[in-house]
Scaffold this active site. Structure first.
Site, PDB file in Angstrom:
ATOM      1  N   HIS A 156       0.802  -1.217   0.000  1.00  0.00           N
ATOM      2  CA  HIS A 156       0.000   0.000   0.000  1.00  0.00           C
ATOM      3  C   HIS A 156       0.837   1.270   0.000  1.00  0.00           C
ATOM      4  O   HIS A 156       0.376   2.329   0.434  1.00  0.00           O
ATOM      5  CB  HIS A 156      -0.967   0.011   1.186  1.00  0.00           C
ATOM      6  N   ASP A 193      -7.452   5.180   8.835  1.00  0.00           N
ATOM      7  CA  ASP A 193      -8.808   5.146   8.283  1.00  0.00           C
ATOM      8  C   ASP A 193      -9.087   3.843   7.544  1.00  0.00           C
ATOM      9  O   ASP A 193     -10.226   3.400   7.467  1.00  0.00           O
ATOM     10  CB  ASP A 193      -9.011   6.319   7.324  1.00  0.00           C
ATOM     11  N   GLU A 203     -11.489  14.279  12.691  1.00  0.00           N
ATOM     12  CA  GLU A 203     -10.828  14.524  11.418  1.00  0.00           C
ATOM     13  C   GLU A 203     -11.568  15.659  10.714  1.00  0.00           C
ATOM     14  O   GLU A 203     -12.450  16.301  11.286  1.00  0.00           O
ATOM     15  CB  GLU A 203     -10.784  13.257  10.554  1.00  0.00           C
TER      16      GLU A 203
END
Length: 576
Positions: free
Chosen positions: A136, A198, A312
Site C-alpha cells: 500500500h 482510516d 478529522e
C-alpha cells in the site's frame, strides 16, 4: 500507511498503462548485484533442498550465522522467480513506480527472514530486501528493484496467532497481520487498539514503519506512540526484541523508520476497552477560520472527556460539489443537494467538514440518552453553519471499517486500481490559514479532483520525539495533517496531479511553511536530510549500526549503496 483512506478517494477507472510507469528513479540495486542474484537464483533453483532433518533453533533464537543455516531452513525453496510472482511484486498501490525484483520470498517463520538477510550478506554482492505487506505504498517504497521482495502475508497464511492480555491490555500481533484482523481478535476480549488508520486492510508492520495516524491521534498520539515492544529482524540478520527499556535505540529508530533498519515481525500494542456503538458526526463550514478554531477547541478537550473520541476533517472544493459530484457513502443525495446549495449561496471556494465520533455502549436506554445529551451540549459550543449537522448512529466495527466496505464496492466496479499520486503533509498550526489561502484558494481553486482532501489537527506532545517520525520543527503545540488523496482516473490526470503536487510543495518552500511529508518521498539525499532535520545524524548512525550494507527497503531511496557497501559517513555529511 496512514490514511489509506476514505471511500471517496477512488472513482472511475483509467486508460493509464504500464508503459507510462517510470522506472524507480533512485537507489536502485547496482546492475552487477542484480545480475549476480539472478544467476544465483537460477543455479540454486536446481539444487536439492530436501534437508528436513535439521536441528531446530531454540525458541526465540536464530540459527548460527554460517552457510549451513541457509539450506537447513530451506530458504531457496521459498524464493519464487517466475514471471507472475515478480510481476505482482513490481508495483504498488500508487501505480506510479514500477520496479521488478529478481525474486519473491515467502517465509514461514521469522527465522526464514533472518536467514534470507544472512544469505544476502554472504554473497560477494549483497542483494536488497524489501518487506511487503499489502503493497500500500504510493511511490515504490515497498519495491526491491533487482532484489528480493519478502511477502510478509505468507507468515499470516502459515497460521501465526495473535496473543491478547486482557489483564495488561495489550495484543502481540505479527508485523504481517492486517489491522482489521487485529480488531476482530481483540474485540473477542472486549478490547481494541486506541488508534486507527482510516483504512484497516493494511499491515501492522507497515503502519508502524511510517507512523499510523488517524482521528484518534489527537487523544492518544499516532500508532507508534502506542507500542510497548517490538521484534525486529535487522539488516545484519539478527532478531532483536526491543522496547523503551531494552535495546531502546532500535525500538525508537524502527518506529517511523521507513523500514530502514530491518523488518518488524511482532509488535505489542496498547489496548483500551472497546465501545459498542458510535455517534458519527459531520458538520459543515463555509469558512476555514471557524472550521480550524472548532477543531482546535475540540482537541483541547481530550483530558476532560467532554469532546469527541475521534476528530478529522475534509475539504470539499467547490467544483466537486457543483459539477458531477457523484455519490457519497455518508451523505444522502438530498444532503448533497443541501451542501451544493450552501456552496453556491456562500460563493465559498470550498466547504469544510468537521468529522467527529463519540463512542458509547448501548447497555440501556440511559446510555443512549446520555451520549445524545453530551453531543447536543458539545454542538452548542461550535460555529458550524446551523442546519448543517449530520449524525449517524452506527456499530463501532462499522465505523472503523467504513473504508473497507467501500473498497469492495469499488473493486467490484473495477475502479480501485488506478494511479494514486498522493501527497500527505504535516503543517504547523501557525501557517494553516496561509496554506489554505495559497493552496485551496490558489493552486487548487479551479480543480475538480477525483479523490479526497483531509485536514485535521493533532497535538505535538502526543508524539514521542525519540521515534524516527518527522514532524514540523516549529514550536507550535499543534500541527495539521493535510492529505491530498487524489486519483488519476482519466488520460492526462496523472501528469496534471503531479504538477499540482509540485506546485503545492513549491508554494510551501517559497512561503517558508515548514511542512514535513507523511509517507514521504524525496528525490535526493539532500531532500531526505531536510526531511529528518535534527534527527538525521541519529537516523544515519542507526543505519550504520543495523543495516551497514544498505540492503533494507531500497524503494524508499534514502541511502544509496554501491554493490551493497554503504558509506553512511558521506550520507550524514555535515550533520554529524
Amino acid at each position: 500507511h496512514r490514511h489509506k483512506n476514505q471511500s471517496q478517494m477512488q472513482l472511475a477507472n483509467s486508460s493509464y498503462t504500464s508503459a507510462s510507469i517510470p522506472a524507480l528513479p533512485h537507489n536502485t540495486m547496482p546492475a552487477a548485484a542484480g545480475a549476480y542474484l539472478a544467476s544465483f537464483l537460477i543455479v540454486t533453483s536446481f539444487l536439492s533442498t530436501t534437508t528436513s532433518h535439521f536441528h531446530t533453533a531454540a525458541a526465540g533464537a536464530f540459527p548460527a550465522h554460517d552457510d549451513g543455516d541457509i539450506f537447513a531452513l530451506d530458504i531457496v525453496s521459498k524464493l519464487r522467480t517466475d514471471h507472475a510472482s515478480t510481476t505482482r511484486a513490481s508495483s504498488d498501490f500508487g501505480h506510479i513506480v514500477e520496479a521488478t525484483p529478481s525474486g519473491v520470498f515467502h517465509p514461514t517463520s521469522q527465522a526464514d527472514i533472518a536467514a534470507l538477510i544472512r544469505l544476502s550478506l554472504s554473497q560477494p554482492r549483497p542483494f536488497t530486501v524489501a518487506p511487503r505487506g499489502q503493497g500500500h505504498s504510493a511511490r515504490g517504497q515497498a519495491l526491491a528493484p533487482g532484489g528480493v521482495v519478502v511477502d510478509m502475508r505468507s507468515l499470516a497464511d502459515n497460521g501465526t496467532i495473535m496473543s491478547v492480555s486482557a489483564k495488561e491490555r495489550w495484543v502481540d500481533a505479527g508485523g504481517e497481520q492486517l489491522w482489521i484482523d487485529v480488531l476482530h481478535a481483540t474485540l473477542e476480549h472486549g478490547l481494541a487498539p486506541r488508534v486507527w488508520t482510516d483504512y484497516l486492510r493494511i499491515t501492522v508492520g507497515g503502519t508502524l514503519s511510517n507512523g499510523g495516524i488517524g482521528g484518534q491521534a489527537f487523544r492518544h498520539g499516532p500508532q507508534i506512540s502506542n507500542v510497548h515492544e517490538l521484534d525486529v529482524v535487522t539488516g545484519t540478520g539478527e532478531m532483536i526484541t526491543c522496547s523503551p527499556d531494552k535495546n531502546s535505540d532500535l525500538f525508537f529508530a524502527a518506529l517511523g523508520g521507513l523500514g530502514q533498519f530491518g523488518v518488524v515481525t511482532r509488535a505489542r500494542i496498547a489496548l483500551e476497552p472497546a465501545p459498542k456503538r458510535v455517534l458519527w458526526v459531520r458538520l459543515a463550514y463555509s469558512d476555514v477560520k471557524p472550521f480550524t478554531s472548532d477543531q482546535e477547541l475540540l482537541i483541547s478537550k481530550r483530558a476532560s472527556g467532554s469532546g469527541f473520541d475521534y476528530i478529522e476533517g475534509q475539504v470539499q472544493l467547490n467544483r466537486t460539489l457543483t459539477e458531477g459530484r457523484g455519490s457519497s457513502s455518508f451523505f444522502s443525495a438530498s444532503e448533497l443537494d443541501q451542501l451544493t446549495t450552501l456552496a453556491i449561496a456562500t460563493r465559498s471556494s470550498a466547504i469544510y467538514y468537521l468529522e467527529g465520533a463519540m463512542y458509547y455502549n448501548d447497555n440501556d436506554t440511559a446510555s443512549s440518552s446520555s451520549v445524545n445529551q453530551k453531543l447536543e451540549a458539545l454542538l452548542e459550543e461550535l460555529s458550524f453553519v446551523r442546519g448543517f449537522s449530520f449524525v449517524r448512529d452506527v456499530p463501532y466495527v462499522d465505523f472503523l471499517d467504513r473504508v473497507g466496505r467501500d473498497e469492495q464496492k469499488l473493486r467490484s466496479a473495477g475502479v480501485w486500481d488506478v494511479p494514486h499520486p498522493w501527497l500527505n503533509l504535516l503543517l504547523p498550526r501557525s501557517r494553516i490559514l496561509d496554506f489554505d489561502a495559497g493552496v485551496f484558494k490558489g493552486v487548487l481553486r479551479d480543480t475538480k479532483p477525483a479523490g479526497l482532501i483531509l485536514m485535521y489537527p493533532m497535538s505535538k506532545d502526543m508524539w514521542d520525539d525519540r521515534t524516527s517520525a518527522a514532524t514540523p520543527e516549529e514550536d507550535d503545540d499543534v500541527f495539521y495533517a493535510v492529505g491530498l488523496l487524489r486519483s488519476a482516473v482519466a488520460a492526462g490526470d496523472l501528469g496534471r496531479l503531479e504538477r499540482e503536487n509540485a506546485a503545492v510543495l513549491e508554494f510551501c518552500r517559497r512561503e517558508g511553511i515548514g511542512c514535513k511529508q507523511y509517507l514521504p518521498h524525496h528525490a535526493s539525499p539532500e531532500g531526505w536530510r531536510r526531511h529528518f532535520g535534527e534527527k538525521w545524524s541519529r537516523f544515519a548512525a542507526m543505519k550504520r549500526r543495523y543495516d551497514p550494507r544498505a540492503i533494507m527497503a531500497p524503494g524508499q531511496g534514502i541511502f544509496a549503496s554501491a554493490a551493497g557497501a554503504l558509506d553512511v559517513a558521506d550520507e550524514a555529511g555535515s550533520d554529524q
